[in-house]
Every structure is written in C-alpha cells, then in structure tokens.
Motif scaffolding. Structure first.
Motif, short mmCIF file in Angstrom:
data_model
loop_
_atom_site.label_atom_id
_atom_site.label_comp_id
_atom_site.label_asym_id
_atom_site.label_seq_id
_atom_site.Cartn_x
_atom_site.Cartn_y
_atom_site.Cartn_z
N PRO A 7 -62.43 -2.06 -37.28
CA PRO A 7 -63.25 -2.03 -36.06
C PRO A 7 -64.67 -2.52 -36.31
O PRO A 7 -65.22 -2.33 -37.39
CB PRO A 7 -63.23 -0.55 -35.66
CG PRO A 7 -62.93 0.19 -36.92
CD PRO A 7 -62.07 -0.71 -37.75
N LEU A 8 -65.24 -3.16 -35.30
CA LEU A 8 -66.63 -3.58 -35.33
C LEU A 8 -67.48 -2.59 -34.54
O LEU A 8 -67.00 -2.04 -33.55
CB LEU A 8 -66.78 -4.98 -34.72
CG LEU A 8 -66.24 -6.15 -35.53
CD1 LEU A 8 -66.31 -7.43 -34.70
CD2 LEU A 8 -67.01 -6.32 -36.83
N PRO A 9 -68.71 -2.37 -34.95
CA PRO A 9 -69.60 -1.51 -34.16
C PRO A 9 -69.74 -2.05 -32.74
O PRO A 9 -69.93 -3.25 -32.54
CB PRO A 9 -70.93 -1.59 -34.91
CG PRO A 9 -70.57 -2.01 -36.30
CD PRO A 9 -69.37 -2.89 -36.16
N GLY A 10 -69.57 -1.20 -31.77
CA GLY A 10 -69.69 -1.62 -30.39
C GLY A 10 -68.42 -2.17 -29.79
O GLY A 10 -68.39 -2.58 -28.63
N GLY A 11 -67.35 -2.19 -30.56
CA GLY A 11 -66.07 -2.69 -30.06
C GLY A 11 -65.66 -3.99 -30.70
O GLY A 11 -66.45 -4.66 -31.34
N GLY A 12 -64.41 -4.33 -30.57
CA GLY A 12 -63.89 -5.53 -31.21
C GLY A 12 -63.34 -5.24 -32.59
O GLY A 12 -63.29 -4.08 -33.03
N ALA A 13 -62.93 -6.28 -33.28
CA ALA A 13 -62.30 -6.12 -34.58
C ALA A 13 -62.62 -7.31 -35.47
O ALA A 13 -62.98 -8.38 -34.99
CB ALA A 13 -60.78 -5.98 -34.41
N ALA A 14 -62.48 -7.10 -36.77
CA ALA A 14 -62.74 -8.16 -37.74
C ALA A 14 -61.67 -8.13 -38.82
O ALA A 14 -61.14 -7.07 -39.16
CB ALA A 14 -64.13 -8.00 -38.37
N VAL A 15 -61.36 -9.32 -39.34
CA VAL A 15 -60.38 -9.43 -40.42
C VAL A 15 -60.76 -10.62 -41.30
O VAL A 15 -61.22 -11.64 -40.81
CB VAL A 15 -58.94 -9.60 -39.87
CG1 VAL A 15 -58.82 -10.88 -39.04
CG2 VAL A 15 -57.91 -9.58 -40.98
N ALA A 16 -60.61 -10.45 -42.60
CA ALA A 16 -60.86 -11.54 -43.53
C ALA A 16 -59.58 -12.36 -43.70
O ALA A 16 -58.52 -11.80 -43.98
CB ALA A 16 -61.32 -11.00 -44.88
N LEU A 17 -59.69 -13.67 -43.52
CA LEU A 17 -58.54 -14.57 -43.64
C LEU A 17 -58.89 -15.71 -44.57
O LEU A 17 -59.99 -16.26 -44.49
CB LEU A 17 -58.15 -15.13 -42.27
CG LEU A 17 -57.72 -14.14 -41.19
CD1 LEU A 17 -57.59 -14.84 -39.85
CD2 LEU A 17 -56.40 -13.47 -41.57
N ASP A 18 -57.95 -16.07 -45.45
CA ASP A 18 -58.18 -17.25 -46.26
C ASP A 18 -57.62 -18.48 -45.55
O ASP A 18 -57.01 -18.38 -44.48
CB ASP A 18 -57.60 -17.09 -47.68
CG ASP A 18 -56.08 -16.91 -47.70
OD1 ASP A 18 -55.40 -17.45 -46.80
OD2 ASP A 18 -55.57 -16.24 -48.61
N ASP A 19 -57.82 -19.64 -46.14
CA ASP A 19 -57.42 -20.89 -45.47
C ASP A 19 -55.92 -20.95 -45.20
O ASP A 19 -55.49 -21.45 -44.16
CB ASP A 19 -57.84 -22.10 -46.32
CG ASP A 19 -59.34 -22.33 -46.28
OD1 ASP A 19 -60.00 -21.78 -45.38
OD2 ASP A 19 -59.86 -23.06 -47.16
N VAL A 20 -55.12 -20.44 -46.14
CA VAL A 20 -53.67 -20.46 -45.96
C VAL A 20 -53.26 -19.56 -44.81
O VAL A 20 -52.44 -19.94 -43.96
CB VAL A 20 -52.95 -20.03 -47.26
CG1 VAL A 20 -51.44 -19.90 -47.02
CG2 VAL A 20 -53.22 -21.04 -48.38
N GLU A 21 -53.84 -18.38 -44.74
CA GLU A 21 -53.52 -17.46 -43.65
C GLU A 21 -53.93 -18.03 -42.30
O GLU A 21 -53.19 -17.92 -41.31
CB GLU A 21 -54.21 -16.12 -43.90
CG GLU A 21 -53.65 -15.37 -45.09
CD GLU A 21 -54.50 -14.19 -45.51
OE1 GLU A 21 -53.94 -13.23 -46.08
OE2 GLU A 21 -55.73 -14.22 -45.28
#
Length: 202
Positions: A7-21
């Motif tokens: 989760p991100l502060p204030g709402g929303g979401a984050a994810v780490a992705l590499d180039d292949v993903e």
C-alpha cells in the motif's frame, strides 16, 4: 517489495517490477485486448447516442476463454435444470447478454489498456535501469485488479482449471511439461492479485 504489491500512503499501491516482468504482463494484456476485440463502433464515426443503444450479442462466445470471461447470467452448470427451465434460462441469459456484454467488454478493454499504458510509462521512465517501482492510484489499482483477474481467468481456462484441486496439480507438473510457462504465469499473477487485494482492503 519485489513481486508483491504494497500500500501507498494515502491510497493506491506499488510494486517493483523488472524488465522481464514488465514485458510479460504487457504481452499478456495485449493478448487479452486482442481476445476481447474492438468495440461495436470501432470502425464507425463516434456517435455516443448510437453506442449507448447498441445491442450486443445474444449467444455465448464460441471461444471457451471468452465464455469464461462473459458467462451466461442465468445458468449454473453445477445444478442441471429441466429441459423447460434450461430453455427459460437460455432466453433470460440471451436477453441479459444483449444489453450488458458490450459494456462488460468495454470495461475489460479499459482495464487492460490501463495496464499497458502504466507499464509503457514505467518502461520509458526507467529505460536502461533494468526495472522500476510501479505506483498506482486507487483508481488505477482497481483497474489493475480487474485486468489481473481477467488474465488469470483466461489462462486458467486455457489450462482447464475448474477448482482448487486442479490448481494443486499445477504445482506438481514436471519442468518439461509444455504447459509449465503458462502455469508459472498463472501462479505469479495470482500472487500479484492477492497482494493487490490486500492493499485495497480497509
């Protein structure tokens, strides 16, 4: 955070992705778009009024994946109906499909396009860095959630997954099974979907 949404502060979401993903998810979203097809007015001049009253199909799609994405509204394969009830269910399903499927397809197209656009923006911003952190607003998170669900339904249909027992069998497939790459994508997308759901829960 690699491979999982947070989760991100204030709402929303984050994810780490590499180039292949990034490439895999984008490719799957493009294939989903191609499968769903263009809107009913794709080759005609924009006419919002005509689009609003355009009728959709009344018969289920021929492709089993599309039947999974756009199932009949009034039938339950686990509860066989009498011939008379089955005929009535088909009539109700046809009527429901005629007036809802175009909107459902438009929504699924919008969700898949949201994935493609956000990944394209991420790839442009992180060119040459081997990956980056994707940050989604609450609205974008909902679109991603819908598209991830559609992608899993589509892949699950191709793999003929109907219940949890079928999913358990996937973990035991040998590495040389030609379905293995699709299975890995299915399981990976499931993990992404699950963690994204977690970020959206109050």
């Amino acid at each position: 955070m690699p491979g999982t949404f947070e989760p991100l502060p204030g709402g929303g979401a984050a994810v780490a992705l590499d180039d292949v993903e990034i490439s895999i998810i984008r490719s799957l979203a493009v294939q989903l778009l191609e499968l769903i097809g263009p809107g009913p007015g794709a080759d005609a001049p924009d006419d919002p009024l005509a689009e609003l009253f355009a009728e959709g199909p009344s018969e289920p799609p021929g492709d089993p994946v599309l039947r999974r994405l756009f199932p009949d509204a009034y039938s339950d394969p686990e509860q066989p109906a009498s011939p008379r009830d089955a005929e009535e269910q088909r009539a109700h399903s046809a009527e429901f499909r005629r007036y809802t499927e175009n909107d459902l397809r438009a929504g699924k197209r919008d969700n898949a396009l949201a994935i493609i656009r956000s990944l394209d923006a991420l790839a442009s911003a992180s060119a040459g860095e081997g990956g980056a952190v994707l940050k989604l607003s609450p609205a974008e998170s909902q679109q991603w959630l819908g598209a991830l669900n559609d992608l899993r339904l589509a892949i699950g249909s191709r793999l003929e997954i109907t219940d949890d027992e079928d999913t358990d069998l996937l973990y035991r497939l040998p590495d040389d099974d030609p379905r293995k790459p699709m299975v890995m994508a299915y399981l990976w997308l499931g993990g992404l979907q699950e963690t994204l759901v977690g970020t959206l829960m109050p």
